[in-house]
Scaffold this motif. Structure first.
Motif, PDB file in Angstrom:
ATOM      1  N   HIS A  44       0.751  -1.085  -0.066  1.00 32.85           N
ATOM      2  CA  HIS A  44      -0.028   0.046   0.019  1.00 32.85           C
ATOM      3  C   HIS A  44       0.966   1.213  -0.170  1.00 32.85           C
ATOM      4  O   HIS A  44       0.103   2.191  -0.195  1.00 32.85           O
ATOM      5  CB  HIS A  44      -0.818  -0.067   1.254  1.00 32.85           C
ATOM      6  CG  HIS A  44      -1.994   1.157   1.122  1.00 32.85           C
ATOM      7  ND1 HIS A  44      -2.800   1.231   0.089  1.00 32.85           N
ATOM      8  CD2 HIS A  44      -2.154   2.032   1.954  1.00 32.85           C
ATOM      9  CE1 HIS A  44      -3.780   2.144   0.531  1.00 32.85           C
ATOM     10  NE2 HIS A  44      -3.279   2.787   1.645  1.00 32.85           N
ATOM     11  N   TRP A  45       2.061   1.087   0.394  1.00 30.84           N
ATOM     12  CA  TRP A  45       2.988   2.340   0.320  1.00 30.84           C
ATOM     13  C   TRP A  45       4.270   2.348  -0.567  1.00 30.84           C
ATOM     14  O   TRP A  45       5.245   2.271  -0.275  1.00 30.84           O
ATOM     15  CB  TRP A  45       3.378   2.494   1.779  1.00 30.84           C
ATOM     16  CG  TRP A  45       2.547   3.063   2.820  1.00 30.84           C
ATOM     17  CD1 TRP A  45       2.004   4.153   2.996  1.00 30.84           C
ATOM     18  CD2 TRP A  45       1.450   2.218   3.776  1.00 30.84           C
ATOM     19  NE1 TRP A  45       0.927   4.288   3.943  1.00 30.84           N
ATOM     20  CE2 TRP A  45       0.691   2.914   4.426  1.00 30.84           C
ATOM     21  CE3 TRP A  45       1.601   0.597   3.656  1.00 30.84           C
ATOM     22  CZ2 TRP A  45      -0.133   2.417   5.237  1.00 30.84           C
ATOM     23  CZ3 TRP A  45       0.622   0.236   4.688  1.00 30.84           C
ATOM     24  CH2 TRP A  45      -0.111   1.089   5.349  1.00 30.84           C
ATOM     25  N   PRO A  46       3.929   2.081  -1.882  1.00 31.88           N
ATOM     26  CA  PRO A  46       4.879   1.790  -2.752  1.00 31.88           C
ATOM     27  C   PRO A  46       5.904   3.171  -2.814  1.00 31.88           C
ATOM     28  O   PRO A  46       7.082   3.049  -3.427  1.00 31.88           O
ATOM     29  CB  PRO A  46       4.117   1.953  -4.197  1.00 31.88           C
ATOM     30  CG  PRO A  46       2.900   2.591  -3.890  1.00 31.88           C
ATOM     31  CD  PRO A  46       2.509   2.451  -2.612  1.00 31.88           C
ATOM     32  N   MET A  47       5.385   4.300  -2.379  1.00 25.94           N
ATOM     33  CA  MET A  47       6.795   5.481  -2.451  1.00 25.94           C
ATOM     34  C   MET A  47       7.787   4.967  -1.332  1.00 25.94           C
ATOM     35  O   MET A  47       8.874   5.503  -1.699  1.00 25.94           O
ATOM     36  CB  MET A  47       5.997   6.595  -1.967  1.00 25.94           C
ATOM     37  CG  MET A  47       5.400   6.842  -0.585  1.00 25.94           C
ATOM     38  SD  MET A  47       3.944   5.867  -0.139  1.00 25.94           S
ATOM     39  CE  MET A  47       2.725   7.284  -1.025  1.00 25.94           C
ATOM     40  N   THR A  48       7.294   4.278  -0.580  1.00 25.88           N
ATOM     41  CA  THR A  48       8.525   3.658   0.482  1.00 25.88           C
ATOM     42  C   THR A  48       9.154   2.344  -0.012  1.00 25.88           C
ATOM     43  O   THR A  48      10.458   2.356   0.104  1.00 25.88           O
ATOM     44  CB  THR A  48       8.040   3.507   1.567  1.00 25.88           C
ATOM     45  OG1 THR A  48       7.260   4.638   2.354  1.00 25.88           O
ATOM     46  CG2 THR A  48       8.842   2.964   2.797  1.00 25.88           C
ATOM     47  N   THR A  49       8.535   1.516  -0.771  1.00 28.81           N
ATOM     48  CA  THR A  49       8.868   0.283  -0.859  1.00 28.81           C
ATOM     49  C   THR A  49       9.318   0.147  -2.217  1.00 28.81           C
ATOM     50  O   THR A  49      10.390  -0.685  -2.539  1.00 28.81           O
ATOM     51  CB  THR A  49       7.917  -0.930  -0.390  1.00 28.81           C
ATOM     52  OG1 THR A  49       6.829  -0.649  -1.405  1.00 28.81           O
ATOM     53  CG2 THR A  49       7.696  -0.812   0.865  1.00 28.81           C
ATOM     54  N   ARG A  50       8.872   1.023  -3.198  1.00 28.56           N
ATOM     55  CA  ARG A  50       9.079   1.010  -4.800  1.00 28.56           C
ATOM     56  C   ARG A  50       8.917   2.021  -5.344  1.00 28.56           C
ATOM     57  O   ARG A  50       8.424   2.467  -6.391  1.00 28.56           O
ATOM     58  CB  ARG A  50       7.791  -0.131  -5.331  1.00 28.56           C
ATOM     59  CG  ARG A  50       7.759  -1.526  -4.800  1.00 28.56           C
ATOM     60  CD  ARG A  50       8.937  -2.540  -5.245  1.00 28.56           C
ATOM     61  NE  ARG A  50       8.574  -3.823  -5.003  1.00 28.56           N
ATOM     62  CZ  ARG A  50       8.947  -4.420  -3.717  1.00 28.56           C
ATOM     63  NH1 ARG A  50       9.454  -3.949  -2.682  1.00 28.56           N
ATOM     64  NH2 ARG A  50       8.683  -5.825  -3.513  1.00 28.56           N
ATOM     65  N   PRO A  51      10.035   3.025  -4.885  1.00 27.10           N
ATOM     66  CA  PRO A  51       9.953   4.288  -5.371  1.00 27.10           C
ATOM     67  C   PRO A  51      10.351   4.298  -6.745  1.00 27.10           C
ATOM     68  O   PRO A  51       9.682   5.243  -7.618  1.00 27.10           O
ATOM     69  CB  PRO A  51      10.824   5.087  -4.667  1.00 27.10           C
ATOM     70  CG  PRO A  51      11.842   3.956  -3.849  1.00 27.10           C
ATOM     71  CD  PRO A  51      10.975   2.664  -3.874  1.00 27.10           C
ATOM     72  N   ARG A  52      11.159   3.581  -7.233  1.00 20.17           N
ATOM     73  CA  ARG A  52      11.522   3.649  -8.723  1.00 20.17           C
ATOM     74  C   ARG A  52      10.613   3.226  -9.610  1.00 20.17           C
ATOM     75  O   ARG A  52      10.336   3.759 -10.613  1.00 20.17           O
ATOM     76  CB  ARG A  52      12.726   2.951  -8.836  1.00 20.17           C
ATOM     77  CG  ARG A  52      13.388   2.882 -10.193  1.00 20.17           C
ATOM     78  CD  ARG A  52      14.669   2.328 -10.461  1.00 20.17           C
ATOM     79  NE  ARG A  52      15.814   3.099  -9.862  1.00 20.17           N
ATOM     80  CZ  ARG A  52      16.989   2.742  -9.827  1.00 20.17           C
ATOM     81  NH1 ARG A  52      17.550   1.623 -10.312  1.00 20.17           N
ATOM     82  NH2 ARG A  52      17.883   3.636  -9.190  1.00 20.17           N
ATOM     83  N   GLU A  53       9.949   2.150  -9.245  1.00 17.79           N
ATOM     84  CA  GLU A  53       8.668   1.606 -10.115  1.00 17.79           C
ATOM     85  C   GLU A  53       7.639   2.478 -10.079  1.00 17.79           C
ATOM     86  O   GLU A  53       7.172   2.795 -11.174  1.00 17.79           O
ATOM     87  CB  GLU A  53       8.367   0.366  -9.703  1.00 17.79           C
ATOM     88  CG  GLU A  53       7.198  -0.282 -10.339  1.00 17.79           C
ATOM     89  CD  GLU A  53       6.904  -1.753 -10.005  1.00 17.79           C
ATOM     90  OE1 GLU A  53       7.408  -2.181  -9.052  1.00 17.79           O
ATOM     91  OE2 GLU A  53       5.808  -2.267 -10.502  1.00 17.79           O
ATOM     92  N   LEU A  54       7.318   3.317  -8.808  1.00 20.08           N
ATOM     93  CA  LEU A  54       6.261   4.202  -8.884  1.00 20.08           C
ATOM     94  C   LEU A  54       6.234   5.144  -9.516  1.00 20.08           C
ATOM     95  O   LEU A  54       5.546   5.795 -10.404  1.00 20.08           O
ATOM     96  CB  LEU A  54       6.177   4.530  -7.186  1.00 20.08           C
ATOM     97  CG  LEU A  54       4.823   5.663  -7.186  1.00 20.08           C
ATOM     98  CD1 LEU A  54       3.676   5.104  -7.703  1.00 20.08           C
ATOM     99  CD2 LEU A  54       4.750   6.102  -5.603  1.00 20.08           C
ATOM    100  N   ALA A  55       7.833   5.808  -9.483  1.00 22.81           N
ATOM    101  CA  ALA A  55       8.187   7.034 -10.625  1.00 22.81           C
ATOM    102  C   ALA A  55       8.101   6.790 -11.699  1.00 22.81           C
ATOM    103  O   ALA A  55       7.496   7.677 -12.643  1.00 22.81           O
ATOM    104  CB  ALA A  55       9.505   7.333 -10.081  1.00 22.81           C
TER     105      ALA A  55
END
Length: 234
Positions: free
Chosen positions: A209-220
């Motif tokens: 639920h918090w991809p900015m923390t765990t998957r920042p590159r993928e979210l970007a």
């Protein structure tokens, strides 16, 4: 393009620290939006104050920005599209659906001493936190505990007025659920605002639920691809 980043409950603007340089590397200017009452100690802040902060960021942006809302703040992103349908280039909704007119913003946990504190990990066990390890869970919980949500925000009533919001290009970013699930939920009436959106896209992510923390590159990358499509279409 300018990409405005709006965090959900118990997050301050620093939640996007790992996403900002990734978006910059992809050619976009990321602008984390500081929400009144979340991280500044102002327990008197209201939903109207937070809405005003997001709308002000839209007004200050170059061109037509992409407004990104995470979790409960998908409603804030949607409120920005409602307030500025001609200025918002697109909306990306990460891990949530916007609330409807007349509903409370996020009255989901008890209010104590004027704030809604982070409730611990119990309500979020399962897919929401599957991509956290134990040390990361502890660090995140400690930070979230320091950013309680003011009662005036949590219980603030959502007001939507301009139906041109339904013409704003919108992406439902699906981290802890799938696009197929999102479509089913919306068809079943769980996302009535999105059921009326005329330019709706679903984007899959392998995250919690918090991809900015765990998957920042993928979210970007997801946000940059959607934003880039808006620029090309414009």
């Amino acid at each position: 393009m300018d990409i405005l980043l709006v965090g959900g409950l118990w997050l301050d603007a620093s939640a996007w620290d790992d996403v900002v340089p990734e978006l910059a590397a992809l050619g976009h200017r990321a602008v984390p939006v500081a929400l009144p009452g979340q991280g500044d100690g102002d327990t008197s802040a209201t939903l109207a104050d937070q809405r005003a902060a997001v709308v002000a960021a839209v007004d200050a942006a170059e061109g037509k920005p992409l407004v990104v809302g995470h979790s409960a703040a998908t409603t804030l992103a949607w409120l920005a599209a409602d307030a500025r349908p001609d200025r918002v280039g697109g909306v990306a909704l990460v891990g949530g659906f916007p609330a409807v007119d007349g509903r409370a913003y996020a009255d989901v946990f008890p209010i104590v001493d004027g704030v809604m504190a982070f409730p611990g990990w119990g309500p979020f066990e399962g897919p929401d936190t599957a991509d956290f390890d134990e040390p990361a869970l502890a660090r995140f919980a400690a930070k979230a505990a320091a950013v309680p949500v003011p009662e005036g925000v949590a219980k603030g009533v959502v007001r939507l007025a301009d139906e041109r919001r339904f013409d704003v290009p919108t992406a439902v970013v699906c981290p802890e659920f799938t696009p197929a699930q999102a479509r089913e939920w919306i068809a079943a009436g769980e996302g009535p605002e999105l059921a009326r959106a005329r330019r709706l896209t679903y984007v899959d992510m392998d995250a919690g639920h918090w991809p900015m923390t765990t998957r920042p590159r993928e979210l970007a990358r997801v946000l940059a691809e959607f934003g880039g499509g808006l620029v090309d279409a414009g």
